[in-house]
Design a protein around this motif. Structure first.
Motif, PDB file in Angstrom:
ATOM      1  N   HIS A  68       0.819  -1.219   0.000  1.00 50.40           N
ATOM      2  CA  HIS A  68       0.000   0.000   0.000  1.00 50.40           C
ATOM      3  C   HIS A  68       0.850   1.265   0.000  1.00 50.40           C
ATOM      4  CE1 HIS A  68      -3.287   2.743   0.557  1.00 50.40           C
ATOM      5  NE2 HIS A  68      -2.685   3.288   1.589  1.00 50.40           N
ATOM      6  N   HIS A  70       0.917   5.636  -1.819  1.00 49.91           N
ATOM      7  CA  HIS A  70       0.409   6.682  -2.705  1.00 49.91           C
ATOM      8  C   HIS A  70       1.680   7.278  -3.308  1.00 49.91           C
ATOM      9  CE1 HIS A  70      -3.359   6.240  -0.408  1.00 49.91           C
ATOM     10  NE2 HIS A  70      -2.587   6.242   0.652  1.00 49.91           N
ATOM     11  N   HIS A 217      -8.915   1.789   2.439  1.00 52.48           N
ATOM     12  CA  HIS A 217      -8.448   2.053   3.806  1.00 52.48           C
ATOM     13  C   HIS A 217      -9.539   1.599   4.763  1.00 52.48           C
ATOM     14  CE1 HIS A 217      -6.264   5.318   1.491  1.00 52.48           C
ATOM     15  NE2 HIS A 217      -5.262   4.776   2.161  1.00 52.48           N
ATOM     16  N   HIS A 254      -4.547  -0.939   6.660  1.00 51.80           N
ATOM     17  CA  HIS A 254      -4.496  -0.496   8.062  1.00 51.80           C
ATOM     18  C   HIS A 254      -5.038  -1.570   9.029  1.00 51.80           C
ATOM     19  CE1 HIS A 254      -3.272   3.333   6.566  1.00 51.80           C
ATOM     20  NE2 HIS A 254      -4.464   3.708   6.130  1.00 51.80           N
ATOM     21  N   ASP A 305       2.438   2.956   3.048  1.00 51.61           N
ATOM     22  CA  ASP A 305       1.578   4.120   2.903  1.00 51.61           C
ATOM     23  C   ASP A 305       2.384   5.198   2.156  1.00 51.61           C
ATOM     24  OD1 ASP A 305      -0.846   5.380   3.044  1.00 51.61           O
ATOM     25  OD2 ASP A 305      -1.004   5.309   5.207  1.00 51.61           O
TER      26      ASP A 305
HETATM   27 ZN   LIG Z   1      -3.089   5.152   2.375  1.00 47.16          ZN
END
Ligand SMILES: [Zn+2]
Length: 444
Positions: A68, A70, A217, A254, A305
């Protein structure tokens, strides 16, 4: 064997169950696919490869999987730190993204993050970011395997006036990249608290239509759990289960605040969990119960993340922290042993993304996502157990070569798919624009 690349000169860790490290081993590759794994002597004797990649006495292993991130947020690293998630997102990240993240900036940020990832031994990532078409194109050109998704939200985003537009962009990418070698298109509903039930259901339906992964998420903060309970009468996990969003193609990111029933539901639907320990720690959201995920046999991998909440894409570093933290928290030094940790970083992450049959171990028939890790520096000499070194001693900068889908993307730490110097100059220029916005905000 008939092949176009042989990776040799080191100890092969196939990461197949019960496999022993293979000293003086080699991996033969043809057209991006692993065709043989075995003793180098035998493989080199009857093969005439076009290219040989020398591991220099190091480890030859599957590339690391970051479940995961971005990517484009690499441009926002250190932009806003030391804040709780809600204020970090609503007061800092989202306003800045709306102002700055146009398609070209996203492409640049993605390129920057791809360069970082490949240099840190990461050969596969799962991304959720705006202008997914540009993310797909950039990762493909960088040679980074990527599951890509446009974030779906109820409100306007930097790329879309409405969720209809975001869904349309998602559908376009699902169609265009259906059979791509390294890009896996996915559906990315942002979170249970940023989408209406109807829009969550539309996202699930689209993912079902294309049998694509669905990234979301989930149960990140105590605030999220409390507000979904109040509005929907269930935990976030229970709510999504009822809506029909959860399946074996779901990647739940998460899962920090999950109760006993939530864990049961995640197992029942065979949901993949992206454990984003460092991001959760930094935003003080809590500690994801990784030891419980493992004890229950759930599908788990590590995710960094985005770089604005970590502030690194170095998934090895995150895993090494996890190896220590859960021993300390549980008082049990047998939790997360070294080999298990390396499994989570490779085949574990691959399974979370639904790619367990394509990558994650070195075995004939799988795609050749391979890294070579040097073990000749003072901090890794001598070596009794390669897994111990990877879990406790190695650094991302020890990764010497990276190969994705049979393509050499980094050799001797030099990226072959990205112009590093130009990239650094472009990233600094973009940061100047972000800095302007930041100082304006500070003066308000
Ligand atoms: Zn994220």
């Amino acid at each position: 064997v008939n092949c176009d690349l042989i990776i040799s000169g080191g100890t092969v860790l196939t990461m197949e169950p019960d496999s022993a490290p293979l000293a003086d081993g080699a991996v033969a590759v043809r057209d991006g696919e692993i065709v043989a794994v075995g003793p180098a002597k035998a493989l080199l004797a009857d093969a005439k490869p076009a290219a040989v990649l020398d591991a220099g006495g190091g480890l030859i292993m599957p590339g690391l999987v970051n479940t995961h991130t971005h990517l484009a947020m690499a441009l926002m690293r250190g932009f806003a730190d030391d804040l709780p998630l809600k204020s970090w997102l609503e007061d800092h990240i989202w306003p800045a993204e709306r102002e700055l993240m146009d398609a070209d900036t996203v492409a640049l940020g993605t390129r920057l993050a791809a360069a970082e990832s490949l240099r840190e031994g990461v050969t596969c990532v799962a991304d959720m970011y705006f202008f997914v078409d540009r993310v797909a194109a950039e990762t493909a050109s960088a040679g980074l395997r990527a599951v890509v998704s446009e974030p779906l939200l109820d409100f306007p985003t930097p790329s879309s006036e409405s969720i209809d537009e975001s869904l349309a962009r998602t559908r376009d990418v699902l169609t265009a990249y259906r059979d791509h070698r390294t890009v896996v298109p996915a559906v990315g509903p942002h979170a249970p608290y940023t989408l209406s039930p109807a829009n969550l259901a539309r996202a699930a339906e689209l993912s079902d239509d294309f049998s694509s992964p669905l990234l979301i998420h989930l149960s990140e903060t105590r605030w999220e759990v409390d507000s979904i309970r109040k509005e929907r009468g269930a935990t976030p996990v229970g709510y999504l289960a009822e809506l029909g969003v959860l399946s074996e193609r779901t990647v739940a990111v998460h899962c920090v605040h999950v109760d006993y029933d939530d864990l049961g539901a995640l197992g029942e639907f065979d949901v993949g969990i992206s454990c984003t320990l460092v991001s959760n720690l930094k935003l003080a959201s809590g500690v994801p119960p990784l030891h419980q995920f493992l004890a229950r046999g759930l599908k788990v991998g590590f995710g960094t993340d985005g770089s604005a909440s970590n502030n690194s894409l170095d998934v090895l570093r995150d895993a090494q922290l996890a190896a220590l933290l859960f021993k300390g928290l549980t008082g049990d030094p047998t939790v997360l042993p070294a080999r298990r940790l390396v499994e989570l970083l490779t085949i574990g992450g691959a399974r979370v993304l639904g790619l367990g049959d394509r990558i994650g171990t070195l075995v004939p028939g799988k795609r050749a996502d391979v890294i070579c890790v040097a073990v000749s520096e003072p901090h890794t000499v001598p070596m009794f157990d390669p897994f111990s070194h990877l879990a406790y001693a190695a650094r991302a900068a020890d990764v010497r070569h990276s190969v994705v889908d049979g393509r050499i993307v980094m050799r001797d730490r030099e990226l072959l798919t990205i112009d590093g110097e130009r990239l650094v100059a472009e990233a600094r220029a973009a940061a100047a624009r972000i800095g302007v916005r930041r100082s304006r905000k500070a003066s308000l």
